[in-house]
Design an enzyme around this catalytic site. Structure first.
Site, mmCIF file in Angstrom:
data_model
loop_
_atom_site.group_PDB
_atom_site.id
_atom_site.type_symbol
_atom_site.label_atom_id
_atom_site.label_comp_id
_atom_site.label_asym_id
_atom_site.label_seq_id
_atom_site.Cartn_x
_atom_site.Cartn_y
_atom_site.Cartn_z
ATOM 1 N N SER A 183 140.491 6.695 -52.126
ATOM 2 C CA SER A 183 139.962 7.578 -53.165
ATOM 3 C C SER A 183 139.227 6.763 -54.229
ATOM 4 C CB SER A 183 141.115 8.351 -53.814
ATOM 5 O OG SER A 183 142.042 7.436 -54.372
ATOM 6 N N TYR A 241 143.032 11.295 -56.130
ATOM 7 C CA TYR A 241 143.372 12.320 -55.146
ATOM 8 C C TYR A 241 144.833 12.775 -55.301
ATOM 9 C CZ TYR A 241 139.287 11.560 -52.011
ATOM 10 O OH TYR A 241 138.035 11.493 -51.451
ATOM 11 N N GLY A 242 145.619 11.911 -55.967
ATOM 12 C CA GLY A 242 147.084 12.083 -55.956
ATOM 13 C C GLY A 242 147.599 13.403 -56.482
ATOM 14 N N CYS A 256 144.768 4.568 -48.119
ATOM 15 C CA CYS A 256 145.197 5.443 -49.207
ATOM 16 C C CYS A 256 146.369 6.250 -48.678
ATOM 17 C CB CYS A 256 144.029 6.356 -49.575
ATOM 18 S SG CYS A 256 144.445 7.627 -50.777
ATOM 19 N N ASN A 257 147.491 6.162 -49.342
ATOM 20 C CA ASN A 257 148.676 6.896 -48.870
ATOM 21 C C ASN A 257 148.485 8.398 -48.994
ATOM 22 O OD1 ASN A 257 151.194 4.882 -48.492
ATOM 23 N ND2 ASN A 257 149.747 4.073 -49.974
ATOM 24 N N THR A 258 147.809 8.815 -50.059
ATOM 25 C CA THR A 258 147.625 10.250 -50.288
ATOM 26 C C THR A 258 146.792 10.841 -49.142
ATOM 27 O OG1 THR A 258 147.650 9.714 -52.635
ATOM 28 C CG2 THR A 258 146.971 11.936 -52.036
ATOM 29 N N GLU A 283 143.632 2.568 -63.092
ATOM 30 C CA GLU A 283 142.200 2.883 -63.134
ATOM 31 C C GLU A 283 141.621 2.684 -64.540
ATOM 32 O OE1 GLU A 283 140.244 5.249 -60.599
ATOM 33 O OE2 GLU A 283 141.463 4.313 -59.058
ATOM 34 N N THR A 316 148.399 2.475 -52.772
ATOM 35 C CA THR A 316 147.690 1.190 -52.701
ATOM 36 C C THR A 316 147.236 0.680 -54.068
ATOM 37 O OG1 THR A 316 145.681 2.429 -52.137
ATOM 38 C CG2 THR A 316 146.967 1.522 -50.319
HETATM 39 N N1 DGL Z 1 145.436 4.753 -53.694
HETATM 40 C C1 DGL Z 1 145.889 6.079 -53.399
HETATM 41 C C2 DGL Z 1 147.166 6.034 -52.576
HETATM 42 O O1 DGL Z 1 147.481 5.047 -51.945
HETATM 43 C C3 DGL Z 1 146.113 7.022 -54.550
HETATM 44 C C4 DGL Z 1 145.144 7.086 -55.635
HETATM 45 C C5 DGL Z 1 144.817 8.475 -56.040
HETATM 46 O O2 DGL Z 1 145.657 9.198 -56.596
HETATM 47 O O3 DGL Z 1 143.683 8.834 -55.813
HETATM 48 O O4 DGL Z 1 147.884 7.012 -52.537
#
Ligand code: DGL
Length: 276
Positions: A14, A45-46, A76-78, A161, A196
């Site tokens: 994201s 994105y979270g 990205c985990n989300t 961020e 991440t």
């Molecule tokens: N880096 C993203 C993850 O690993 C999350 C960042 C986001 O909320 O966009 O979930």
């Protein structure tokens, strides 16, 4: 028609977080070419719904395919939690059944068996990742005997961020979510940083955990798992070019992207603006 010539490995996040994965991939597999895409204009994105994360992630994957990638890693985990399965099952067959999209959750979960001693796992992630239940489900599949507790950390991505990850104010939020985990299960011996972005907060998290648990970051695990995957899939490996280059694409202003990306990567880069 998607380009058929071999191309770079696509790495999507994201925003900036996937750079912590990319950095380790380049250490473990420096010979490959990479194309990083950050959807910074629409991050984070979270806190977004399933449908939105799925649509945005699909657009990013298509864009990386169109730019020549045959293999895309959702760093990205989300996105891995909310979009990966749908893309693999619903979209890939129509887009190109020979291309692949892989995520970061499974390589992380697989590694837990070699880390925990007592099977009490804590997972920290974005509200989206945690509410999806993906970690609880995948850990229960691989290790049914483990107990998993989770905590959503809605403030951690904004802290990173906004370059506030080193600020004294960040300590309050680090303490808050880490202690939430331990209050639910004091016997946790392993904590997964299931986002991440979180490695940027690692020093503070480590201080707060104070030796009570092993802290698992994903970069090296994902990089080694990818190396193993390419070793087991020579047909995919032959579609990945190897000149040691890396291209950075962002949906935001590239100058703004570069500023923070260089902190994540500890090296100067150049980025290009793209629209999805
Ligand atoms: N880096 C993203 C993850 O690993 C999350 C960042 C986001 O909320 O966009 O979930």
């Amino acid at each position: 028609m998607l380009p058929s010539l071999p191309g770079p490995i696509g790495v999507f996040d994201s925003g900036y977080g996937g750079l912590t994965i990319l950095r380790e991939m380049r250490k473990v597999m420096p010979e490959y070419d990479y194309m990083y895409l950050g959807d910074n204009a629409r991050a984070p994105y979270g806190t977004r719904s399933f449908d939105v994360v799925y649509q945005f992630t699909l657009e990013a994957v298509k864009s990386l395919f169109e730019r020549g990638c045959h293999l895309v890693i959702l760093a990205c985990n989300t996105a891995s939690a909310k979009a990966l399965r749908s893309i693999q099952q619903k979209d890939l067959p129509g887009l190109d059944p020979d291309r692949r999209v892989l995520g970061v959750v499974i390589p992380t979960v697989e590694a837990l068996g070699g880390i925990t001693k007592n099977g009490n796992i804590g997972v920290l992630g974005t509200p989206g990742t945690i509410s999806s239940g993906t970690y609880d489900i995948e850990i229960a599949k691989f290790f049914p005997q483990y107990r998993t507790v989770t905590a959503a950390c809605p403030m951690w991505v904004p802290l990173v961020e906004n370059k506030e990850f080193d600020a004294p104010g960040a300590d309050y939020f680090v303490k808050k979510y880490v202690e939430q985990l331990f209050s639910e299960e004091p016997e946790i011996d392993t904590i997964v940083l299931g986002c991440t972005h979180y490695p940027l907060l690692l020093d503070k998290i480590r201080r707060q955990v104070a030796g009570r648990a092993e802290i698992v970051t994903q970069g090296e695990l994902v990089a080694n798992s990818l190396k193993d995957y390419l070793h087991r899939h020579p047909e995919m490996d032959s579609k990945c070019t190897k000149n040691g280059t890396c291209t950075y694409l962002t949906t935001e202003n590239p100058v703004k992207f570069t500023e923070l990306a260089e902190i994540f990567l500890n090296a100067p880069i150049e980025a290009t603006h793209v629209t999805l």
